[in-house]
Write an enzyme that holds these catalytic residues in place. Sequence first.
Site, mmCIF file in Angstrom:
data_model
loop_
_atom_site.group_PDB
_atom_site.id
_atom_site.type_symbol
_atom_site.label_atom_id
_atom_site.label_comp_id
_atom_site.label_asym_id
_atom_site.label_seq_id
_atom_site.Cartn_x
_atom_site.Cartn_y
_atom_site.Cartn_z
ATOM 1 N N TYR A 157 -5.438 11.321 2.738
ATOM 2 C CA TYR A 157 -4.119 10.651 3.222
ATOM 3 C C TYR A 157 -2.781 11.656 2.937
ATOM 4 O O TYR A 157 -2.147 11.675 4.101
ATOM 5 C CB TYR A 157 -3.781 9.476 2.114
ATOM 6 C CG TYR A 157 -2.761 8.545 2.865
ATOM 7 C CD1 TYR A 157 -2.922 7.764 3.912
ATOM 8 C CD2 TYR A 157 -1.583 8.235 1.839
ATOM 9 C CE1 TYR A 157 -1.622 6.911 4.280
ATOM 10 C CE2 TYR A 157 -0.578 7.480 2.169
ATOM 11 C CZ TYR A 157 -0.658 6.791 3.193
ATOM 12 O OH TYR A 157 0.664 6.026 3.997
HETATM 13 N N1 LIG Z 1 2.780 0.089 3.158
HETATM 14 C C1 LIG Z 1 2.885 1.239 2.225
HETATM 15 O O1 LIG Z 1 3.052 1.186 1.235
HETATM 16 C C2 LIG Z 1 3.074 2.375 3.259
HETATM 17 C C3 LIG Z 1 3.800 3.598 2.790
HETATM 18 C C4 LIG Z 1 3.810 4.817 3.401
HETATM 19 C C5 LIG Z 1 3.486 4.931 4.445
HETATM 20 N N2 LIG Z 1 2.656 3.826 5.000
HETATM 21 C C6 LIG Z 1 2.065 3.885 6.392
HETATM 22 O O2 LIG Z 1 2.708 2.881 7.209
HETATM 23 C C7 LIG Z 1 1.991 2.710 8.380
HETATM 24 C C8 LIG Z 1 1.458 1.256 8.585
HETATM 25 O O3 LIG Z 1 0.923 0.703 7.595
HETATM 26 P P1 LIG Z 1 1.032 -0.849 6.886
HETATM 27 O O4 LIG Z 1 1.532 -0.711 5.282
HETATM 28 O O5 LIG Z 1 1.836 -1.543 7.716
HETATM 29 O O6 LIG Z 1 -0.364 -1.122 6.847
HETATM 30 P P2 LIG Z 1 -1.358 -2.314 7.423
HETATM 31 O O7 LIG Z 1 -2.858 -2.007 6.924
HETATM 32 O O8 LIG Z 1 -0.705 -3.599 7.102
HETATM 33 O O9 LIG Z 1 -1.273 -1.894 9.228
HETATM 34 C C9 LIG Z 1 -1.875 -0.715 9.578
HETATM 35 C C10 LIG Z 1 -2.664 -1.305 11.097
HETATM 36 O O10 LIG Z 1 -2.968 0.089 11.480
HETATM 37 C C11 LIG Z 1 -4.132 -0.664 12.148
HETATM 38 N N3 LIG Z 1 -5.084 0.768 12.317
HETATM 39 C C12 LIG Z 1 -5.632 1.401 11.423
HETATM 40 N N4 LIG Z 1 -6.228 2.286 12.084
HETATM 41 C C13 LIG Z 1 -6.327 2.317 13.341
HETATM 42 C C14 LIG Z 1 -6.774 2.975 14.314
HETATM 43 N N5 LIG Z 1 -7.695 4.118 14.315
HETATM 44 N N6 LIG Z 1 -6.539 2.706 15.618
HETATM 45 C C15 LIG Z 1 -5.681 1.720 15.644
HETATM 46 N N7 LIG Z 1 -4.996 0.880 14.729
HETATM 47 C C16 LIG Z 1 -5.602 1.292 13.477
HETATM 48 C C17 LIG Z 1 -4.779 -1.444 11.344
HETATM 49 O O11 LIG Z 1 -5.793 -2.432 12.105
HETATM 50 C C18 LIG Z 1 -3.502 -2.242 10.890
HETATM 51 O O12 LIG Z 1 -3.305 -3.191 11.670
HETATM 52 C C19 LIG Z 1 0.493 3.316 8.109
HETATM 53 O O13 LIG Z 1 0.535 4.663 8.796
HETATM 54 C C20 LIG Z 1 0.669 3.564 6.560
HETATM 55 O O14 LIG Z 1 -0.087 5.120 6.288
HETATM 56 C C21 LIG Z 1 2.417 2.670 4.543
#
Ligand SMILES: NC(=O)c1ccc[n+]([C@@H]2O[C@H](COP(=O)([O-])OP(=O)(O)OC[C@H]3O[C@@H](n4cnc5c(N)ncnc54)[C@H](O)[C@@H]3O)[C@@H](O)[C@H]2O)c1
Length: 250
Positions: A157
């Site tokens: 990651y």
């Molecule tokens: N929530 C946190 O704590 C956090 C912190 C830092 C960064 N992020 C980043 O924010 C972004 C959104 O995360 P989130 O927290 O909303 O998570 P989440 O799991 O709620 O949403 C992520 C979405 O991405 C989709 N997805 C995953 N792989 C995919 C693919 N190969 N093709 C198309 N869609 C795909 C999933 O189906 C899901 O709907 C991510 O990139 C995550 O790494 C999140």
Amino acid sequence: MKKITYNFKDRTAIITGGAQGFGLDIAKRFLVSGANVIIWDMDSEMTDKAVKDLDNPNLSSNKIDVSNFKEVQECTNEILKKTNIDILINNAGITGPTATLWEYDIEIWKKVVDINLMGTFNCCRAIVPNMIKKNYGRIVNVASVAGKDGNANASAYSVGKAGAIGLTKSLGKELADKNIAVNAVTPAGAKTRILDQMTKEHVQRMLSKVPRGRFLEVEEFTSLVCWLSSEENTFSTAAVFDISGGRSTY
Ligand SMILES: NC(=O)c1ccc[n+]([C@@H]2O[C@H](COP(=O)([O-])OP(=O)(O)OC[C@H]3O[C@@H](n4cnc5c(N)ncnc54)[C@H](O)[C@@H]3O)[C@@H](O)[C@H]2O)c1
């Protein structure tokens, strides 16, 4: 929190991973601000639910795996027959399991990097030519504080997100002579479904590093993404915007 409305009228935005979490909240705010929104997500159940719940004629979706370039290119071509793409939010991501590098399953390690880094590359690769043609574009790559700091037990990651930061800096410079802005954002932990992929101890360790002493709210995150995606952002590009509640020191 008082929310500012942006003017995204006549703008088409693709939000990857828009079926839930950060992406869904961004979709809601973009719609309120007048944009046409297309969610790209591989979770068809959650995507259908989001489209049904929001019930907005300016919202559509495609079931797509962003790590598959062929799918991304074909879907882009279909959309470009109908409209330009003005805004791209590369938000789809997975954390993968909590494991030391030397115990990490090799195929899963590759998959985590593939989605977080190659997914971002694939969408930019397919969509940027249209932005160049129209001399307009706003790209926001959702990285993570893990990409700056490197989280223990999350090497894939951290690498995927660090790669997305490098990609942002490089592509932003390549496009800097055009009205196209490419920026990355580096959030700390927020309570979305992605946290279920990690152990509770890992999530607690992440939280303990945040001077604000709490999780980031999705609406706080959306505010930053909105400004970076707006016409108002005429100068910032190839940059990394921190939203880590004081955790990151650079
Ligand atoms: N929530 C946190 O704590 C956090 C912190 C830092 C960064 N992020 C980043 O924010 C972004 C959104 O995360 P989130 O927290 O909303 O998570 P989440 O799991 O709620 O949403 C992520 C979405 O991405 C989709 N997805 C995953 N792989 C995919 C693919 N190969 N093709 C198309 N869609 C795909 C999933 O189906 C899901 O709907 C991510 O990139 C995550 O790494 C999140």
